[in-house]
Design an enzyme around this catalytic site. Structure first.
Site, PDB file in Angstrom:
ATOM      1  N   ASN A   1       0.835  -1.215   0.000  1.00  0.00           N
ATOM      2  CA  ASN A   1       0.000   0.000   0.000  1.00  0.00           C
ATOM      3  C   ASN A   1       0.857   1.247   0.000  1.00  0.00           C
ATOM      4  OD1 ASN A   1      -2.247  -1.665   0.547  1.00  0.00           O
ATOM      5  ND2 ASN A   1      -1.946  -1.461   2.752  1.00  0.00           N
TER       6      ASN A   1
ATOM      7  N   ASP B   1       0.934   4.587   2.011  1.00  0.00           N
ATOM      8  CA  ASP B   1       0.351   5.152   3.232  1.00  0.00           C
ATOM      9  C   ASP B   1       0.309   6.674   3.115  1.00  0.00           C
ATOM     10  OD1 ASP B   1       0.335   2.563   4.107  1.00  0.00           O
ATOM     11  OD2 ASP B   1       1.913   2.816   5.617  1.00  0.00           O
TER      12      ASP B   1
ATOM     13  N   LYS C   1       0.939  -4.217   5.019  1.00  0.00           N
ATOM     14  CA  LYS C   1       1.479  -5.200   5.969  1.00  0.00           C
ATOM     15  C   LYS C   1       2.401  -6.207   5.288  1.00  0.00           C
ATOM     16  CE  LYS C   1      -2.519  -4.636   8.957  1.00  0.00           C
ATOM     17  NZ  LYS C   1      -1.933  -3.562   9.756  1.00  0.00           N
TER      18      LYS C   1
ATOM     19  N   ALA D   1       4.183  -5.821   2.420  1.00  0.00           N
ATOM     20  CA  ALA D   1       5.438  -5.179   2.013  1.00  0.00           C
ATOM     21  C   ALA D   1       6.304  -4.860   3.235  1.00  0.00           C
ATOM     22  CB  ALA D   1       5.133  -3.910   1.229  1.00  0.00           C
TER      23      ALA D   1
ATOM     24  N   GLU E   1      -4.473  -8.785   4.625  1.00  0.00           N
ATOM     25  CA  GLU E   1      -4.880  -7.647   3.788  1.00  0.00           C
ATOM     26  C   GLU E   1      -5.084  -8.052   2.333  1.00  0.00           C
ATOM     27  OE1 GLU E   1      -2.157  -4.364   4.441  1.00  0.00           O
ATOM     28  OE2 GLU E   1      -3.393  -3.597   6.060  1.00  0.00           O
TER      29      GLU E   1
ATOM     30  N   GLY F   1       2.199  -4.577  22.697  1.00  0.00           N
ATOM     31  CA  GLY F   1       2.675  -3.199  22.644  1.00  0.00           C
ATOM     32  C   GLY F   1       3.721  -2.926  23.714  1.00  0.00           C
ATOM     33  N   ALA F   2       3.518  -1.841  24.455  1.00  0.00           N
ATOM     34  CA  ALA F   2       4.504  -1.405  25.448  1.00  0.00           C
ATOM     35  C   ALA F   2       4.675  -2.420  26.587  1.00  0.00           C
ATOM     36  CB  ALA F   2       4.091  -0.058  26.012  1.00  0.00           C
TER      37      ALA F   2
ATOM     38  N   ALA G   1       3.504  -0.160  11.721  1.00  0.00           N
ATOM     39  CA  ALA G   1       4.368  -1.238  11.203  1.00  0.00           C
ATOM     40  C   ALA G   1       5.189  -1.949  12.287  1.00  0.00           C
ATOM     41  CB  ALA G   1       5.295  -0.755  10.090  1.00  0.00           C
ATOM     42  N   ALA G   2       5.008  -1.597  13.554  1.00  0.00           N
ATOM     43  CA  ALA G   2       5.784  -2.286  14.603  1.00  0.00           C
ATOM     44  C   ALA G   2       5.508  -3.797  14.584  1.00  0.00           C
ATOM     45  CB  ALA G   2       5.445  -1.703  15.974  1.00  0.00           C
ATOM     46  N   GLY G   3       4.218  -4.141  14.456  1.00  0.00           N
ATOM     47  CA  GLY G   3       3.859  -5.570  14.415  1.00  0.00           C
ATOM     48  C   GLY G   3       4.419  -6.243  13.163  1.00  0.00           C
ATOM     49  N   ASP G   4       4.497  -5.499  12.069  1.00  0.00           N
ATOM     50  CA  ASP G   4       5.038  -6.065  10.822  1.00  0.00           C
ATOM     51  C   ASP G   4       6.537  -6.340  10.972  1.00  0.00           C
ATOM     52  OD1 ASP G   4       2.535  -5.715   9.712  1.00  0.00           O
ATOM     53  OD2 ASP G   4       3.014  -3.723   8.933  1.00  0.00           O
TER      54      ASP G   4
ATOM     55  N   SER H   1      10.852   3.185   8.590  1.00  0.00           N
ATOM     56  CA  SER H   1      11.212   2.974  10.005  1.00  0.00           C
ATOM     57  C   SER H   1      11.917   1.626  10.237  1.00  0.00           C
ATOM     58  CB  SER H   1       9.952   3.028  10.872  1.00  0.00           C
ATOM     59  OG  SER H   1       9.158   1.870  10.666  1.00  0.00           O
TER      60      SER H   1
HETATM   61  O1  RIB Z   1       0.714  -2.495   9.645  1.00  0.00           O
HETATM   62  C1  RIB Z   1       0.881  -1.213   9.136  1.00  0.00           C
HETATM   63  C2  RIB Z   1       0.320  -1.121   7.748  1.00  0.00           C
HETATM   64  O2  RIB Z   1      -1.065  -1.322   7.799  1.00  0.00           O
HETATM   65  C3  RIB Z   1       0.504   0.217   7.074  1.00  0.00           C
HETATM   66  O3  RIB Z   1       1.732   0.326   6.397  1.00  0.00           O
HETATM   67  C4  RIB Z   1      -0.713   0.325   6.188  1.00  0.00           C
HETATM   68  O4  RIB Z   1      -0.433   0.215   4.833  1.00  0.00           O
HETATM   69  C5  RIB Z   1      -1.664  -0.764   6.654  1.00  0.00           C
HETATM   70  O5  RIB Z   1      -1.730  -1.759   5.764  1.00  0.00           O
END
Ligand code: RIB
Length: 302
Positions: A11, A13, A40, A42, A139, A220-221, A248-251, A290
């Site tokens: 995507n 953003d 997610k 990518a 997604e 998370g924290a 994107a932390a989870g990604d 990031s």
């Molecule tokens: O997990 C973060 C992502 O969720 C973003 O980059 C956005 O594109 C959504 O898909």
């Protein structure tokens, strides 16, 4: 170098900082608008590539300016993109993201991501067969995710499923997943329990009763809580950092976990590596910009 296949979304953003979330009908003046490559799928592919994986992706983008930028961004990060195709007549996936005090809210228009079909997955079979891990999220259309997981299981390739965005899934599908990385909301939805009332222990009990080998809930924290096979539940605190943007932390966590596991790391060491990578990512703005390199994670750890 672990061979990793990613099937998922790409995507653009559209990100803006806001001083508070708008109420319905309200206009809030924000600041710092950016267009940032994300999605997610990518994000996880780029995280895995920057952290040392040999990564190949199956995805779709639109025949528009965003699509070209997204493809270039993936290739520049070292992701093998022969199977990231451009679809005519459809817009690239777009995520409208507002960031307030480091937290985000996302509205997604999947666009070309929803052109991916189970037949595309079957064409990609030899790459899944060749890989040491398949990484998927939610997604892209569910029939694509289902075909990918079933195919991977039939050829003996372990599957890491990051079940985001939250969606209730069939127990039979979950039983084919090797590593599941939900956040607390996603874990509660998959387990059919209330996010407010269920403990991490209860969520792990239910999710493992479906047959998932390893479940790692990201909190998370507060860190992560996981159970690997039939072993004891483990808890790891989060690394304390100054949060700029959690997008994107989870990604990054899932991509990094896949790299460490395919390199043969023990689960606890792989989780520590993934937590460090995600901790660096939240100190920076945007999704793919990031994502840290391997050298950054190693020096952060040291
Ligand atoms: O997990 C973060 C992502 O969720 C973003 O980059 C956005 O594109 C959504 O898909």
């Amino acid at each position: 170098m672990g061979k990793i296949c990613v099937i998922g979304s790409v995507n653009m953003d559209l990100v803006v900082q806001t001083p508070h979330w708008p109420s319905p009908g309200e206009t809030v003046t924000g600041s710092g608008f950016m267009t940032v490559p994300g999605g997610k799928g990518a994000n996880q592919a780029i995280a895995a590539a920057r952290l040392g994986g040999e990564v190949r992706m199956l995805a779709r983008v639109g025949a528009d300016a965003f699509g070209r930028q997204l493809l270039e961004n993936l290739s520049a990060a070292g992701v093998q993109c022969d199977d990231v195709r451009v679809v005519d007549g459809v817009a690239s996936g777009v995520a409208v993201i507002t960031v307030c005090d480091g937290e985000n809210e996302i509205v997604l228009d999947p666009g070309a991501n929803h052109s991916l079909t189970p037949d595309d997955v079957r064409e990609f079979e030899h790459h899944i067969r060749d890989a040491e891990m398949l990484l998927v999220q939610l997604e892209v259309p569910l029939p694509v995710v289902t075909a990918a997981i079933e195919l991977a299981q039939s050829v003996g390739t372990p599957v890491l499923l990051n079940p985001a965005p939250a969606l209730a899934l069939d127990h039979d599908l979950l039983s084919r997943v090797t590593v599941l990385t939900p956040n607390e909301g996603e874990a509660a939805l998959l387990a059919g329990l209330s996010r407010e009332d269920a403990s991490a222990e209860e969520l792990l009990d239910v999710l493992q009763s479906y047959g998932v080998q390893t479940v790692c809930i990201t909190q998370g924290a507060r860190g992560i809580t996981y159970r690997h096979g039939g072993l004891e539940t483990e808890q790891r605190s989060a690394v304390s950092v100054e949060v700029v943007d959690t997008t994107a932390a989870g990604d990054v966590f899932s991509g990094a976990l896949a790299v460490a596991l395919t390199e043969g790391a023990l689960f606890d060491d792989a989780a520590a590596f993934a937590q460090n990578a995600a901790a660096i990512a939240v100190t920076r703005a945007g999704a793919t910009p990031s994502i840290p390199t391997r050298a950054e994670v190693e020096s952060f750890h040291a």
